[in-house]
Design an enzyme around this catalytic site. Structure first.
Site, PDB file in Angstrom:
ATOM      1  N   HIS A 156       0.821  -1.218   0.000  1.00 27.07           N
ATOM      2  CA  HIS A 156       0.000   0.000   0.000  1.00 27.07           C
ATOM      3  C   HIS A 156       0.854   1.267   0.000  1.00 27.07           C
ATOM      4  O   HIS A 156       0.484   2.277   0.591  1.00 27.07           O
ATOM      5  CB  HIS A 156      -0.942   0.021   1.208  1.00 27.07           C
ATOM      6  N   ASN A 188     -10.226  -2.876   2.500  1.00 27.06           N
ATOM      7  CA  ASN A 188      -9.916  -2.930   1.067  1.00 27.06           C
ATOM      8  C   ASN A 188     -11.177  -2.683   0.257  1.00 27.06           C
ATOM      9  O   ASN A 188     -12.287  -2.669   0.803  1.00 27.06           O
ATOM     10  CB  ASN A 188      -9.349  -4.300   0.697  1.00 27.06           C
ATOM     11  N   TYR A 193       0.805  -3.833  12.241  1.00 24.20           N
ATOM     12  CA  TYR A 193       0.792  -2.414  11.865  1.00 24.20           C
ATOM     13  C   TYR A 193       1.572  -1.547  12.846  1.00 24.20           C
ATOM     14  O   TYR A 193       2.315  -0.646  12.451  1.00 24.20           O
ATOM     15  CB  TYR A 193      -0.656  -1.929  11.707  1.00 24.20           C
TER      16      TYR A 193
END
Ligand code: HDE
Length: 699
Positions: A81, A154, A368
């Site tokens: 991304h 998404n 993350y």
């Protein structure tokens, strides 16, 4: 060693003139340049040298500070991304959702919550193009009064893999092959399909990735999905499973593959520019947030496992309840500071929302935060303005790289008898509580058998598509597999397709020029079933047939009909569509009434792939040149080939002929108000799908 001497100075007359006229110097009272320490800078053009033509001195701390900062302008880009576009806005609920969640931002229809959204491709680097065939990231940070909630989803509701353990593998497979460093931002290569054909759980996602969803017309038109099953929990502690959905209010649309290829060359920033310009002109993108709510007791009745992220729940089985609307109404002030530095983490959650045991989600809860430590240089990334909660936040975490706060006082721990009464304490009333789910079982590394049906939903998705969409999937598969030079990988994929749908299998085999029966035999772990189709999965099927948010391109020649142009502009304005003008030269044209008109694009820089519908307003004289101009002929040929509705003044007919356009229900003569109305009405209905089989074969 020979001693080096400066060459003799050229005659004074030939010395470069100091570009004094380009200097922008501050006058008294105006803002002035300073170093990062605040020291006013007197000269931003020249480094400090020993003599006018001498070497630069190490003493030049101003030069060194400037260059050092420049040398460190880039931070590690996201491993996935990396290419993204962001915008600010707000979310507002339609009504209280207190019956299903205590989340504060979903309680009061009068209350707006600030958001920052970032849309992205997955595979390419930060500088890659906007329109490869790829999944799009759809990440939203809600700055709620109970802390930040990040919905990191998404534009496709399922994923390639079922377990976080496989994520580095699928990403390594799709990224540039490590020995050769290509292809950039493309799944059409051997390593991707090598991995995919050995990973049957990816088949459902592959159908989506080969569908029109992977080449969106605009980021403003993508749907978004939370993908995993989450929990909504009420103030009373009642937990239900939920699936989260974003729906654009102007509907979803895609480009056709040939357009995607051409747009990538003509405007690599096509999506980023589109989002930016729409917000600048006040055409704010909007999405409705919706939720499918599944009672815990209902979960067992579903014919798949809710924890399996390769499955979806058709809307026809569990409808979507609309919760509220997100409006993106402000572009970032600085791409790096905001869009690049924004740090989304699925673990950023608020009371009233909880996780499920989906093993992919569980892995993401770790990944993350870990990523941000490297990308943003330490544990204080939450202090960067775009990441900082808008509500007060306070704890005993201290110090660390990039610490921006000056914490006061002696005590950075609890319990403490000497800390002031204002020191932060845990809050049993309003604090986040994990839903107390009973867990039993052995420690085990195994996949649940309830995750084993890899083909039924892939089949359901394919069969839920309209014929054009099915053809696009087959074409995309044939295109991608044709780029795989290792024949056994192609054969294996044909074997998987045979398990999904016999017609698809045959079509792709034909398009590849390979015998269908030559495909490898793949024995499914669980025999695929024929599930009921879900028409709501088709984009064409639910096309809202509006021009709002779309863009028309009008090609004008010298002397084009001024009245016709203003009638078309007014009609598009009424439909809330944007209009851009194109002329043979960027200097513009003089219209029939003598008005000089500036245009947005020169023909060579404004191809018809930029627009949803096109019109050509010409004069007989101008046609003589235009029919011999490749850019003009291709402009029209492409518009026709990309199934667009074309409006044309009678003088432009020779250009259509030169482009090989066959007049059909989508090519409309703009003869008077009736013709103009017919053009707008036809353009509203979107692409002329019936044209496609006459223009392109599958493959
Ligand atoms: Fe991500 N993903 N992901 N992902 N993902 C990242 O985090 C990861 C997955 C998604 O605009 C990274 O901050 C793992 C699913 C979006 O900044 C990284 C797994 C979905 C974005 C990461 C997944 C996503 C990311 C890279 C498997 C859809 C961009 C930079 C367990 C629901 C957010 C970063 C933005 C970004 C890891 C799977 C969506 C490396 C380990 C499934 C939209 O941490």
């Amino acid at each position: 060693m020979s001693s080096k001497k400066s060459p003799p100075a050229p005659p004074a007359a030939k010395l470069l003139k100091q570009p004094a006229e380009t200097h922008q110097t501050a006058v008294e009272g105006e803002a002035h340049l300073t170093t990062n320490q605040g020291l006013p800078i007197s000269d931003n053009q020249n480094s400090l040298k020993a003599g006018i033509r001498g070497p630069v001195l190490l003493e030049d701390f101003i030069l060194r500070e400037k260059i050092t900062h420049f040398d460190h302008e880039r931070i590690p880009e996201r491993i996935v991304h990396a290419r993204g576009s962001g915008a600010h806005g707000y979310f507002q609920p339609y009504e209280s959702a207190a019956d299903i969640t205590e989340a504060g931002f979903l309680q009061d229809p009068k209350k707006k919550t600030e958001v920052f959204a970032r849309f992205s491709t997955v595979a390419g680097g930060a500088g890659s193009v906007d329109l490869p065939r790829d999944v799009r990231g759809f990440a939203v940070k809600f700055y709620t009064e109970q802390g930040n909630f990040d919905l990191v989803g998404n534009n496709i509701p399922v994923f390639f893999i079922q377990d976080a353990m496989k994520f580095p593998d699928v990403i390594h497979a799709v990224k540039m092959e490590p020995d050769r460093g290509f292809p950039q931002a493309a799944s059409a290569h051997a390593t991707f399909w090598d991995f995919i054909t050995l990973t049957p759980e990816s088949m459902h996602m592959i159908m989506w990735a080969m569908s029109d969803r992977a080449i969106p017309r605009s980021l403003r038109m993508i749907e978004g999905f939370g993908v995993h099953t989450f929990r909504f929990i009420t103030a009373e502690g009642v937990s239900r499973f939920v699936k989260l959905h974003w729906r654009p209010t102007i509907g979803s649309a895609a480009v056709v593959w040939d357009e995607a290829v051409k747009i990538s060359g003509a405007d690599p920033d096509f999506h980023r520019r589109d989002l930016w310009e729409a917000i600048e002109r006040g055409d704010f993108p909007e999405w409705e947030l919706g939720v499918q709510v599944i009672e815990e007791s209902q979960a067992a009745e579903l014919d798949f496992d809710l924890l399996d992220p390769t499955k979806l729940i058709p809307e026809e089985i569990i409808p979507i309840r609309k919760l509220g609307k997100m409006v993106l109404n402000r572009n970032p002030d600085n791409h790096f500071a905001e869009t690049e530095q924004v740090a989304f983490c699925p673990s950023h959650i608020v009371p009233g929302i909880g996780f499920s045991d989906d093993p992919l989600l569980q892995g993401r809860l770790f990944s993350y935060l870990d990523t941000q430590l490297t990308r943003l240089g330490g544990p204080n990334f939450h202090q960067i303005p775009v990441n900082a909660p808008r509500c007060p936040f306070s704890n005993n975490q201290r110090d660390g790289l990039r610490q921006m706060h000056v914490h006061k006082g002696r005590v950075a721990y609890e319990p403490s008898e000497i800390s002031p009464p204002s020191a932060p304490r845990e809050c049993p009333m309003h604090g986040f509580r994990t839903h107390p789910e009973a867990e039993t079982g052995e420690k085990i590394r195994k996949r649940s058998e309830t995750f084993a049906d890899h083909y039924s939903q892939a089949r359901m998705f394919f069969r839920s598509m309209t014929p054009p969409e099915q053809n696009h999937i087959a074409s995309a598969l044939a295109f991608e597999l044709a780029k795989v030079e290792i024949v056994p990988i192609r054969e294996k994929m044909l074997g998987h397709l045979a398990n999904i749908d016999a017609a698809l299998h045959q079509t792709v085999a034909d398009a590849l020029g390979m015998p269908a029966e030559g495909g490898a035999k793949i024995t499914p772990a669980v025999a695929p079933r024929d599930l009921a189709t879900s028409p709501s999965l088709s984009l064409i099927g639910k096309d809202p047939q509006i021009l709002k948010g779309r863009k028309a391109g009008i090609l004008l020649t010298e002397g084009a009909d001024a009245a016709l142009l203003s009638a078309l502009q007014a009609a598009f304005k009424k439909e809330k569509a944007a209009v851009e003008l194109i002329a043979p030269k960027i200097g513009g044209v003089t219209l029939s009434d003598g008005t000089p008109l500036a245009v947005h694009h020169a023909l060579s820089g404004g191809p018809s792939v930029f627009f949803d519908t096109v019109a050509i307003l010409a004069t007989d004289e101008a046609m003589n040149d235009l029919v011999r101009e490749a850019a003009a002929v291709n402009w029209v040929r492409d518009a026709f080939g990309h199934l667009k509705v074309i409006g044309y003044s009678v003088e432009a007919a020779p250009l259509l002929e030169a482009a090989g356009v066959e007049i059909d229900a989508g090519t409309i003569l703009l003869d008077g108000p009736k013709g103009q109305r017919a053009y707008i009405a036809t353009a509203k209905a979107g692409r002329r799908w019936e044209r496609e089989p006459t223009l392109r074969s599958i493959g």
